[in-house]
Design a protein around this motif. Sequence first.
Motif, PDB file in Angstrom:
ATOM      1  N   ALA A 290      -4.636  -6.887   9.288  1.00 27.47           N
ATOM      2  CA  ALA A 290      -5.088  -8.113   8.642  1.00 27.47           C
ATOM      3  C   ALA A 290      -4.589  -8.157   7.213  1.00 27.47           C
ATOM      4  CB  ALA A 290      -6.623  -8.192   8.658  1.00 27.47           C
ATOM      5  N   TYR A 291      -4.345  -9.386   6.758  1.00 26.38           N
ATOM      6  CA  TYR A 291      -4.011  -9.626   5.360  1.00 26.38           C
ATOM      7  C   TYR A 291      -5.223 -10.276   4.717  1.00 26.38           C
ATOM      8  CZ  TYR A 291      -1.975 -11.698   1.171  1.00 26.38           C
ATOM      9  OH  TYR A 291      -1.726 -12.058  -0.124  1.00 26.38           O
ATOM     10  N   LEU A 292      -5.696  -9.712   3.602  1.00 25.87           N
ATOM     11  CA  LEU A 292      -6.929 -10.157   2.972  1.00 25.87           C
ATOM     12  C   LEU A 292      -6.667 -10.645   1.550  1.00 25.87           C
ATOM     13  CD1 LEU A 292      -9.071  -7.030   3.948  1.00 25.87           C
ATOM     14  CD2 LEU A 292      -8.812  -9.155   5.270  1.00 25.87           C
ATOM     15  N   ARG A 293      -7.559 -11.503   1.071  1.00 31.62           N
ATOM     16  CA  ARG A 293      -7.584 -11.889  -0.353  1.00 31.62           C
ATOM     17  C   ARG A 293      -9.039 -12.013  -0.766  1.00 31.62           C
ATOM     18  NH1 ARG A 293      -3.199 -13.395  -3.328  1.00 31.62           N
ATOM     19  NH2 ARG A 293      -1.296 -13.945  -2.208  1.00 31.62           N
ATOM     20  N   GLU A 294      -9.553 -10.965  -1.332  1.00 34.26           N
ATOM     21  CA  GLU A 294     -10.941 -10.957  -1.787  1.00 34.26           C
ATOM     22  C   GLU A 294     -10.966 -11.215  -3.284  1.00 34.26           C
ATOM     23  OE1 GLU A 294     -13.582 -10.763   0.025  1.00 34.26           O
ATOM     24  OE2 GLU A 294     -12.587 -10.394   1.947  1.00 34.26           O
ATOM     25  N   GLY A 295     -11.538 -12.347  -3.667  1.00 37.74           N
ATOM     26  CA  GLY A 295     -11.585 -12.699  -5.082  1.00 37.74           C
ATOM     27  C   GLY A 295     -10.206 -12.837  -5.699  1.00 37.74           C
ATOM     28  N   GLY A 296      -9.234 -13.256  -4.887  1.00 40.62           N
ATOM     29  CA  GLY A 296      -7.867 -13.418  -5.362  1.00 40.62           C
ATOM     30  C   GLY A 296      -7.042 -12.143  -5.331  1.00 40.62           C
ATOM     31  N   ASN A 297      -7.672 -11.021  -4.954  1.00 39.63           N
ATOM     32  CA  ASN A 297      -6.963  -9.739  -4.890  1.00 39.63           C
ATOM     33  C   ASN A 297      -6.486  -9.468  -3.469  1.00 39.63           C
ATOM     34  OD1 ASN A 297      -7.466  -9.059  -7.663  1.00 39.63           O
ATOM     35  ND2 ASN A 297      -9.585  -8.588  -7.078  1.00 39.63           N
ATOM     36  N   PRO A 298      -5.173  -9.226  -3.268  1.00 30.87           N
ATOM     37  CA  PRO A 298      -4.655  -9.023  -1.918  1.00 30.87           C
ATOM     38  C   PRO A 298      -4.952  -7.622  -1.394  1.00 30.87           C
ATOM     39  CG  PRO A 298      -2.883  -8.768  -3.494  1.00 30.87           C
ATOM     40  CD  PRO A 298      -4.111  -9.178  -4.289  1.00 30.87           C
ATOM     41  N   GLY A 299      -4.915  -7.493  -0.088  1.00 30.69           N
ATOM     42  CA  GLY A 299      -5.071  -6.196   0.561  1.00 30.69           C
ATOM     43  C   GLY A 299      -4.604  -6.281   2.000  1.00 30.69           C
ATOM     44  N   ILE A 300      -4.210  -5.153   2.557  1.00 30.51           N
ATOM     45  CA  ILE A 300      -3.755  -5.081   3.945  1.00 30.51           C
ATOM     46  C   ILE A 300      -4.493  -3.945   4.637  1.00 30.51           C
ATOM     47  CG2 ILE A 300      -1.800  -4.496   5.451  1.00 30.51           C
ATOM     48  CD1 ILE A 300       0.018  -5.939   3.459  1.00 30.51           C
ATOM     49  N   ILE A 301      -4.963  -4.225   5.853  1.00 29.44           N
ATOM     50  CA  ILE A 301      -5.610  -3.213   6.688  1.00 29.44           C
ATOM     51  C   ILE A 301      -4.790  -3.058   7.961  1.00 29.44           C
ATOM     52  CG2 ILE A 301      -7.681  -2.550   7.952  1.00 29.44           C
ATOM     53  CD1 ILE A 301      -9.343  -4.165   6.066  1.00 29.44           C
ATOM     54  N   LEU A 302      -4.555  -1.798   8.374  1.00 33.43           N
ATOM     55  CA  LEU A 302      -3.843  -1.507   9.617  1.00 33.43           C
ATOM     56  C   LEU A 302      -4.689  -0.613  10.505  1.00 33.43           C
ATOM     57  CD1 LEU A 302      -0.214  -0.667   8.395  1.00 33.43           C
ATOM     58  CD2 LEU A 302      -1.058  -2.848   9.272  1.00 33.43           C
ATOM     59  N   THR A 303      -4.540  -0.782  11.809  1.00 35.42           N
ATOM     60  CA  THR A 303      -5.252   0.083  12.735  1.00 35.42           C
ATOM     61  C   THR A 303      -4.583   1.441  12.811  1.00 35.42           C
ATOM     62  OG1 THR A 303      -6.088   0.319  14.999  1.00 35.42           O
ATOM     63  CG2 THR A 303      -3.924  -0.709  14.726  1.00 35.42           C
TER      64      THR A 303
ATOM     65  N   GLN B 237       4.615   0.306  16.156  1.00 36.22           N
ATOM     66  CA  GLN B 237       3.779  -0.896  16.144  1.00 36.22           C
ATOM     67  C   GLN B 237       3.030  -1.028  14.828  1.00 36.22           C
ATOM     68  OE1 GLN B 237       1.307  -1.060  19.657  1.00 36.22           O
ATOM     69  NE2 GLN B 237       3.036  -0.737  21.034  1.00 36.22           N
ATOM     70  N   GLN B 238       2.607   0.092  14.256  1.00 37.97           N
ATOM     71  CA  GLN B 238       1.954   0.044  12.941  1.00 37.97           C
ATOM     72  C   GLN B 238       2.912  -0.500  11.886  1.00 37.97           C
ATOM     73  OE1 GLN B 238       0.863   4.241  12.686  1.00 37.97           O
ATOM     74  NE2 GLN B 238      -1.304   3.673  12.680  1.00 37.97           N
ATOM     75  N   ARG B 239       4.159  -0.050  11.925  1.00 41.26           N
ATOM     76  CA  ARG B 239       5.130  -0.470  10.927  1.00 41.26           C
ATOM     77  C   ARG B 239       5.458  -1.961  11.063  1.00 41.26           C
ATOM     78  NH1 ARG B 239       8.692   2.618   8.270  1.00 41.26           N
ATOM     79  NH2 ARG B 239      10.446   1.387   9.082  1.00 41.26           N
ATOM     80  N   PHE B 240       5.570  -2.449  12.315  1.00 41.62           N
ATOM     81  CA  PHE B 240       5.839  -3.881  12.487  1.00 41.62           C
ATOM     82  C   PHE B 240       4.654  -4.699  11.982  1.00 41.62           C
ATOM     83  CE2 PHE B 240       5.806  -7.936  14.621  1.00 41.62           C
ATOM     84  CZ  PHE B 240       7.120  -8.358  14.464  1.00 41.62           C
ATOM     85  N   THR B 241       3.442  -4.261  12.312  1.00 39.66           N
ATOM     86  CA  THR B 241       2.254  -4.971  11.835  1.00 39.66           C
ATOM     87  C   THR B 241       2.205  -4.971  10.310  1.00 39.66           C
ATOM     88  OG1 THR B 241       1.066  -4.251  13.829  1.00 39.66           O
ATOM     89  CG2 THR B 241      -0.254  -5.141  12.021  1.00 39.66           C
ATOM     90  N   ALA B 242       2.533  -3.822   9.707  1.00 42.47           N
ATOM     91  CA  ALA B 242       2.554  -3.737   8.250  1.00 42.47           C
ATOM     92  C   ALA B 242       3.555  -4.722   7.661  1.00 42.47           C
ATOM     93  CB  ALA B 242       2.892  -2.312   7.815  1.00 42.47           C
ATOM     94  N   ALA B 243       4.740  -4.813   8.274  1.00 44.39           N
ATOM     95  CA  ALA B 243       5.759  -5.744   7.782  1.00 44.39           C
ATOM     96  C   ALA B 243       5.300  -7.191   7.961  1.00 44.39           C
ATOM     97  CB  ALA B 243       7.074  -5.512   8.525  1.00 44.39           C
ATOM     98  N   HIS B 244       4.618  -7.476   9.059  1.00 48.50           N
ATOM     99  CA  HIS B 244       4.092  -8.823   9.296  1.00 48.50           C
ATOM    100  C   HIS B 244       3.071  -9.198   8.221  1.00 48.50           C
ATOM    101  CE1 HIS B 244       2.866 -12.237  11.948  1.00 48.50           C
ATOM    102  NE2 HIS B 244       1.676 -12.013  11.392  1.00 48.50           N
ATOM    103  N   GLU B 245       2.151  -8.274   7.920  1.00 50.51           N
ATOM    104  CA  GLU B 245       1.130  -8.556   6.900  1.00 50.51           C
ATOM    105  C   GLU B 245       1.765  -8.643   5.506  1.00 50.51           C
ATOM    106  OE1 GLU B 245      -1.372  -9.489   8.282  1.00 50.51           O
ATOM    107  OE2 GLU B 245      -1.382  -8.400  10.182  1.00 50.51           O
ATOM    108  N   LEU B 246       2.781  -7.820   5.251  1.00 51.18           N
ATOM    109  CA  LEU B 246       3.502  -7.917   3.984  1.00 51.18           C
ATOM    110  C   LEU B 246       4.171  -9.280   3.873  1.00 51.18           C
ATOM    111  CD1 LEU B 246       4.628  -6.709   1.359  1.00 51.18           C
ATOM    112  CD2 LEU B 246       6.463  -5.668   2.722  1.00 51.18           C
TER     113      LEU B 246
END
Length: 341
Positions: A60-73, A80-89
């Motif tokens: 998931a790609y998040l923006r909490e209070g305007g601050n970005p973040g990425i969570i990966l399983t 698959q983790q790397r592709f998901t990371a690139a997608h969220e990036l």
Amino acid sequence: MARAPTRDAVLKGMRAALRLQRDLGLDQGAARGHRVDVFGSIYRQNVPLLFRKLEPLLGAYLREGGNPGIILTTRRPLGQQRFTAAHELGHHVLNHDPHADDDSILRRSPDHARDYINLPPAEQEADAFASYFLVPDWLITALMQRHHWTPQHLQKADVVYQLALRVGASYRATLYALVRNRVIGAGIRTQLVKAQPATIKRALVPDYPIGSTQNIDVWHLTERDEGTVIEAGRDDLFVVKLREDSNAGYVWNFDELEMAGFAILKDGREQVTEGVVGAPAIRHVLARASDATVHGVYTLWERRQWAPDDNPKRWSFDYRPVYSHDAGLFRPSFRHAGVAR
């Protein structure tokens, strides 16, 4: 109204990926021949990256209070983790709204219009970004040149799998990139996508039992991998095949690997030409790293015991362990080459 994948969305994602590669220097110098460091790229964008046992989400790609973040399983293979990371990036770089992604991002391809029915443009853009960022055309070209792979070689599932390991993408994502780069045709991709990576992995080590292959990859390493960066999971296996002139007294020494924490599971020789006296052999070793094996450049030497300095041959690789199946916050370190937390 159904939305087909638009050329503008693909171009927007592609251009953003190529621009970020250039800005981070990923397409320059020695880096050009190695897989893209997607986790490190997220870190360099000042975006916190957190690994958690997500299910069924991949990330998931998040923006909490305007601050970005990425969570990966942590519950998916590294590719698959790397592709998901690139997608969220991609969502971050393209200034998209927060978004959570399941495994549907792994099953769709921008060249299949039916995969994109009702898909928002932001998802199309993030998919294109991920594909071009993770598997750029210049990386495919560099690896094909290094390994002397022709388009005919890449019509074989086991060769595509080895390419996928070196680019750090899933088998399916690598097939799409090969079609995109016009290395293989869509018809060949349709045939190759039927191959199961688990079957390919077991075929590489027929005499070594593997239980679950989900978090295990099997690397086939040869002298053409000299100097390469190998980013591998903690349970990965390494099939090393090196030409050895043992009839002339030259023998490869694997002591440095064992001292570094690699376990030598099998060690043998295969004749290059049967029945020919004096013909060289192929040293065939099966190895596995351990939790104690750290990042480092490891060098093997082929020497004659009685004349160790007489024309020795060397083979080295840069080993970088990946711990993306441990929960926690990503923090790059020199010890684990950008993947320790």
